[in-house]
Design an enzyme around this catalytic site. Sequence first.
Site, PDB file in Angstrom:
ATOM      1  N   SER A   1     -47.675 -16.332  11.258  1.00  0.00           N
ATOM      2  CA  SER A   1     -46.829 -17.220  12.050  1.00  0.00           C
ATOM      3  C   SER A   1     -46.678 -18.525  11.282  1.00  0.00           C
ATOM      4  O   SER A   1     -47.462 -18.810  10.362  1.00  0.00           O
ATOM      5  CB  SER A   1     -47.491 -17.486  13.405  1.00  0.00           C
ATOM      6  OG  SER A   1     -46.891 -18.576  14.080  1.00  0.00           O
TER       7      SER A   1
ATOM      8  N   TYR B   1     -54.574 -19.254  19.020  1.00  0.00           N
ATOM      9  CA  TYR B   1     -53.478 -18.561  18.348  1.00  0.00           C
ATOM     10  C   TYR B   1     -53.374 -18.998  16.889  1.00  0.00           C
ATOM     11  O   TYR B   1     -53.211 -18.168  15.985  1.00  0.00           O
ATOM     12  CB  TYR B   1     -52.174 -18.862  19.086  1.00  0.00           C
ATOM     13  CG  TYR B   1     -50.980 -18.106  18.549  1.00  0.00           C
ATOM     14  CD1 TYR B   1     -50.862 -16.734  18.747  1.00  0.00           C
ATOM     15  CD2 TYR B   1     -49.965 -18.759  17.863  1.00  0.00           C
ATOM     16  CE1 TYR B   1     -49.763 -16.030  18.261  1.00  0.00           C
ATOM     17  CE2 TYR B   1     -48.861 -18.067  17.384  1.00  0.00           C
ATOM     18  CZ  TYR B   1     -48.770 -16.702  17.580  1.00  0.00           C
ATOM     19  OH  TYR B   1     -47.677 -16.011  17.104  1.00  0.00           O
TER      20      TYR B   1
END
Length: 269
Positions: free
Chosen positions: A142, A155
């Site tokens: 990401s 995350y």
Amino acid sequence: MSSGFYAKRVVVVTGAGAGIGREMALLLGEAGASVVAVDIDEVTLNGTVGMVRGAEALGIVADVADADRMKEVAGEVVERFGGVDVLINNAGKLFYGGVAQSEPEDFEAVMRANFGAAVASTKAFLSYVVKSDQGRIANLSSAYGLIGVGGAAPYTAAKFAVRGFSESLRSELRGQANVAVSCVFPGGVRTGIARSALAAAGVNAELAAERFEKVVARTDPGAAARVILNGVARGKSRVLIGPDAILAEVAARLAGGQYERLIRLMIRG
């Protein structure tokens, strides 16, 4: 897209029930690949398989983070197709919540859904991919795997772990010219990930999802899928998706530990 590369190849895509995973499965079908779509949600998975055109598509229901189940999946795929050429580890979960808000169990759950899934899937398929004349393994990290982001510590940590895992695997396979490992860094993509995200207790997940969709999610999932498949076909070590991911990488490279300040300056423009 580098459709010629994928023709007649066996490609496994995890998290293929929706979003970028579904878009990749559809493009791969058009390119003539044998598509193996893996997802934990049988309903959405069947939807993807039913949409694939131009090639054989196999849907397999599995929790990608379950190492034993993924070994079974790999066996099913090899028995059906005789081998595996490309593995795209797309499965993962977004999470809302920072360090103070998140419990240790939150970190464990998010690490399992993102990092654990990439590890279990790679371990299951690695011995088959390296036998391909042009094997490819791609792990989706990401933009949060390029820079640390406040308010999303579990995350961010998981996506940094995916990045480190990918770079270590690439180093281990460096002597094998027939195999390439890509790490993909999507920025905000307009998928359902915001609505299916996990959240720390006390975090308003609906409000967080609305903000993500309004402010962050700007890249079309079909366009993202096309960039990923092109990058994987070419064996690129890093594949950046969207202007926000490009900004994150530039800021991290230029400013080091001061990238937050640089990003603020660049956004203000």
